[in-house]
Design a protein around this motif. Structure first.
Motif, PDB file in Angstrom:
ATOM      1  N   ARG A 126      48.748  32.631  45.609  1.00 28.07           N
ATOM      2  CA  ARG A 126      47.320  32.380  45.789  1.00 28.07           C
ATOM      3  C   ARG A 126      46.503  33.641  45.555  1.00 28.07           C
ATOM      4  O   ARG A 126      45.393  33.580  45.011  1.00 28.07           O
ATOM      5  CB  ARG A 126      47.066  31.820  47.186  1.00 28.07           C
ATOM      6  N   ALA A 127      47.055  34.782  45.965  1.00 30.68           N
ATOM      7  CA  ALA A 127      46.339  36.037  45.754  1.00 30.68           C
ATOM      8  C   ALA A 127      46.213  36.344  44.264  1.00 30.68           C
ATOM      9  O   ALA A 127      45.129  36.711  43.782  1.00 30.68           O
ATOM     10  CB  ALA A 127      47.057  37.172  46.479  1.00 30.68           C
ATOM     11  N   VAL A 128      47.304  36.216  43.521  1.00 32.24           N
ATOM     12  CA  VAL A 128      47.249  36.462  42.079  1.00 32.24           C
ATOM     13  C   VAL A 128      46.302  35.469  41.406  1.00 32.24           C
ATOM     14  O   VAL A 128      45.518  35.841  40.520  1.00 32.24           O
ATOM     15  CB  VAL A 128      48.659  36.377  41.459  1.00 32.24           C
ATOM     16  N   LYS A 129      46.355  34.228  41.828  1.00 23.79           N
ATOM     17  CA  LYS A 129      45.471  33.219  41.242  1.00 23.79           C
ATOM     18  C   LYS A 129      44.009  33.573  41.473  1.00 23.79           C
ATOM     19  O   LYS A 129      43.172  33.436  40.568  1.00 23.79           O
ATOM     20  CB  LYS A 129      45.786  31.843  41.830  1.00 23.79           C
ATOM     21  N   GLU A 130      43.671  34.041  42.666  1.00 27.89           N
ATOM     22  CA  GLU A 130      42.302  34.438  42.964  1.00 27.89           C
ATOM     23  C   GLU A 130      41.880  35.635  42.114  1.00 27.89           C
ATOM     24  O   GLU A 130      40.764  35.686  41.595  1.00 27.89           O
ATOM     25  CB  GLU A 130      42.165  34.777  44.446  1.00 27.89           C
ATOM     26  N   LEU A 131      42.778  36.589  41.959  1.00 29.13           N
ATOM     27  CA  LEU A 131      42.463  37.766  41.136  1.00 29.13           C
ATOM     28  C   LEU A 131      42.256  37.381  39.674  1.00 29.13           C
ATOM     29  O   LEU A 131      41.360  37.910  38.999  1.00 29.13           O
ATOM     30  CB  LEU A 131      43.576  38.799  41.269  1.00 29.13           C
ATOM     31  N   LEU A 132      43.070  36.454  39.180  1.00 25.81           N
ATOM     32  CA  LEU A 132      42.890  35.983  37.805  1.00 25.81           C
ATOM     33  C   LEU A 132      41.593  35.180  37.663  1.00 25.81           C
ATOM     34  O   LEU A 132      40.920  35.262  36.631  1.00 25.81           O
ATOM     35  CB  LEU A 132      44.085  35.136  37.378  1.00 25.81           C
ATOM     36  N   ALA A 133      41.256  34.409  38.685  1.00 25.51           N
ATOM     37  CA  ALA A 133      39.999  33.664  38.654  1.00 25.51           C
ATOM     38  C   ALA A 133      38.813  34.622  38.588  1.00 25.51           C
ATOM     39  O   ALA A 133      37.836  34.376  37.869  1.00 25.51           O
ATOM     40  CB  ALA A 133      39.891  32.763  39.878  1.00 25.51           C
ATOM     41  N   ASN A 134      38.893  35.722  39.344  1.00 24.20           N
ATOM     42  CA  ASN A 134      37.833  36.727  39.266  1.00 24.20           C
ATOM     43  C   ASN A 134      37.738  37.320  37.864  1.00 24.20           C
ATOM     44  O   ASN A 134      36.637  37.560  37.352  1.00 24.20           O
ATOM     45  CB  ASN A 134      38.097  37.848  40.282  1.00 24.20           C
ATOM     46  N   ALA A 135      38.898  37.581  37.260  1.00 25.33           N
ATOM     47  CA  ALA A 135      38.898  38.110  35.898  1.00 25.33           C
ATOM     48  C   ALA A 135      38.252  37.130  34.929  1.00 25.33           C
ATOM     49  O   ALA A 135      37.493  37.520  34.028  1.00 25.33           O
ATOM     50  CB  ALA A 135      40.326  38.439  35.466  1.00 25.33           C
ATOM     51  N   GLN A 136      38.542  35.837  35.102  1.00 28.16           N
ATOM     52  CA  GLN A 136      37.936  34.822  34.241  1.00 28.16           C
ATOM     53  C   GLN A 136      36.418  34.798  34.386  1.00 28.16           C
ATOM     54  O   GLN A 136      35.691  34.655  33.404  1.00 28.16           O
ATOM     55  CB  GLN A 136      38.506  33.441  34.570  1.00 28.16           C
ATOM     56  N   LYS A 137      35.951  34.934  35.618  1.00 36.32           N
ATOM     57  CA  LYS A 137      34.512  34.814  35.876  1.00 36.32           C
ATOM     58  C   LYS A 137      33.735  36.055  35.459  1.00 36.32           C
ATOM     59  O   LYS A 137      32.592  35.953  34.994  1.00 36.32           O
ATOM     60  CB  LYS A 137      34.279  34.555  37.368  1.00 36.32           C
ATOM     61  N   HIS A 138      34.340  37.231  35.626  1.00 36.89           N
ATOM     62  CA  HIS A 138      33.530  38.443  35.555  1.00 36.89           C
ATOM     63  C   HIS A 138      33.996  39.504  34.568  1.00 36.89           C
ATOM     64  O   HIS A 138      33.195  40.350  34.174  1.00 36.89           O
ATOM     65  CB  HIS A 138      33.479  39.098  36.949  1.00 36.89           C
ATOM     66  N   SER A 139      35.267  39.500  34.144  1.00 33.70           N
ATOM     67  CA  SER A 139      35.803  40.688  33.474  1.00 33.70           C
ATOM     68  C   SER A 139      35.379  40.835  32.021  1.00 33.70           C
ATOM     69  O   SER A 139      35.280  41.953  31.519  1.00 33.70           O
ATOM     70  CB  SER A 139      37.333  40.684  33.547  1.00 33.70           C
ATOM     71  N   GLN A 140      35.187  39.714  31.306  1.00 31.11           N
ATOM     72  CA  GLN A 140      34.959  39.735  29.856  1.00 31.11           C
ATOM     73  C   GLN A 140      36.095  40.480  29.147  1.00 31.11           C
ATOM     74  O   GLN A 140      35.887  41.196  28.164  1.00 31.11           O
ATOM     75  CB  GLN A 140      33.607  40.381  29.520  1.00 31.11           C
ATOM     76  N   ALA A 141      37.309  40.315  29.661  1.00 36.24           N
ATOM     77  CA  ALA A 141      38.464  41.063  29.158  1.00 36.24           C
ATOM     78  C   ALA A 141      39.029  40.428  27.890  1.00 36.24           C
ATOM     79  O   ALA A 141      38.851  39.233  27.630  1.00 36.24           O
ATOM     80  CB  ALA A 141      39.551  41.127  30.232  1.00 36.24           C
ATOM     81  N   GLY A 142      39.754  41.244  27.138  1.00 38.68           N
ATOM     82  CA  GLY A 142      40.516  40.735  26.008  1.00 38.68           C
ATOM     83  C   GLY A 142      41.939  40.419  26.405  1.00 38.68           C
ATOM     84  O   GLY A 142      42.572  39.533  25.828  1.00 38.68           O
ATOM     85  N   SER A 143      42.449  41.146  27.396  1.00 34.88           N
ATOM     86  CA  SER A 143      43.805  40.898  27.874  1.00 34.88           C
ATOM     87  C   SER A 143      43.900  41.251  29.355  1.00 34.88           C
ATOM     88  O   SER A 143      43.166  42.109  29.858  1.00 34.88           O
ATOM     89  CB  SER A 143      44.835  41.706  27.072  1.00 34.88           C
ATOM     90  N   VAL A 144      44.831  40.582  30.023  1.00 34.83           N
ATOM     91  CA  VAL A 144      45.091  40.821  31.445  1.00 34.83           C
ATOM     92  C   VAL A 144      46.596  40.940  31.623  1.00 34.83           C
ATOM     93  O   VAL A 144      47.363  40.132  31.084  1.00 34.83           O
ATOM     94  CB  VAL A 144      44.538  39.673  32.327  1.00 34.83           C
ATOM     95  N   PHE A 145      47.016  41.941  32.376  1.00 30.43           N
ATOM     96  CA  PHE A 145      48.427  42.178  32.642  1.00 30.43           C
ATOM     97  C   PHE A 145      48.737  41.817  34.086  1.00 30.43           C
ATOM     98  O   PHE A 145      48.060  42.277  35.011  1.00 30.43           O
ATOM     99  CB  PHE A 145      48.771  43.645  32.385  1.00 30.43           C
ATOM    100  N   VAL A 146      49.751  40.969  34.282  1.00 34.83           N
ATOM    101  CA  VAL A 146      50.173  40.542  35.618  1.00 34.83           C
ATOM    102  C   VAL A 146      51.618  40.976  35.814  1.00 34.83           C
ATOM    103  O   VAL A 146      52.474  40.707  34.964  1.00 34.83           O
ATOM    104  CB  VAL A 146      50.067  39.007  35.780  1.00 34.83           C
TER     105      VAL A 146
END
Length: 220
Positions: A126-146
């Motif tokens: 759930r913690a990782v999912k929340e962090l990824l959700a934040n990245a989706q909403k705010h990061s404007q990233a090209g890539s995310v490393f988990v």
């Protein structure tokens, strides 16, 4: 802390309302429409209009298929089957693949395969999912490393993006506006005896890392 817990309860109630609404307004409506189309299909068969009946049956099949896909996604959001069947590492891989298909950024996942107590796996997922959700909403990233690693007594998860980052002081503003997902995650991890650290600055991406005990933990 009391206010945060109260807001967490409100957020949970809102999530229940959202789920009920999706089932009522989407899946149930599709099933009702499919039943009506099947009645029409039966009438066409009875009248001997086979070509039209075949077309109606194909339409019903497509409607049901779409409803199954949406219900499967809703079920995945609630509790992914991979988490219970295969463990945290596999569930994080599936989560990364699911988010990547949504097209916002590439998700790179590096995990170790080992089972942990169910409450530990649920908390970390759930913690990782929340962090990824934040990245989706705010990061404007090209890539995310988990990543997920284990040192025997604890597990460490990291979510790092190459996006726009943010001013850490903005979390106070977000809290005042009831965007409490990150604070709620931090609180749950702290209650389990762990720690979440978020490192970021404007234009430099965001790196969130948390560590929790790998043995049984109390989440109350």
């Amino acid at each position: 802390m009391t206010a945060l817990h109260a807001e967490m309860l409100v957020a949970a109630d809102h999530e229940r309302v959202r789920i009920a609404g999706e089932l009522r307004d989407d899946t149930i409506q599709v099933m009702v429409a499919a039943a009506a189309r099947l009645d029409d299909h039966a009438r066409r068969l009875k009248s001997g209009n086979l070509e039209s009946a075949i077309g109606t049956a194909a339409g019903v099949r497509e409607m049901i298929g779409q409803a199954v896909d949406r219900t499967r996604r809703l079920s995945f959001d609630l509790y992914p089957a991979a988490l219970e069947a295969e463990g945290l590492g596999a569930a994080l891989e599936v989560l990364g693949q699911d988010i990547e298909t949504q097209g916002q950024f590439t998700v790179i996942v590096s995990v170790c395969y080992r089972r942990y107590p169910p409450e530990v796996e649920r908390l970390a997922y759930r913690a990782v999912k929340e962090l990824l959700a934040n990245a989706q909403k705010h990061s404007q990233a090209g890539s995310v490393f988990v990543s997920l690693s284990n040192d025997g007594d604890s597990i460490t998860c990291m979510v790092e993006d190459d996006g726009v980052g943010f001013d850490p002081s903005s979390r106070c503003h977000a809290r005042r506006n009831h965007h409490i997902g990150l604070d709620a995650t931090t609180d749950r991890i702290r209650h389990a005896g762990g720690r979440l650290i978020v490192e970021t600055e404007p234009g430099r991406g965001t790196r969130a890392k948390f560590t929790i005990p790998s043995g049984p933990v109390s989440l109350t």
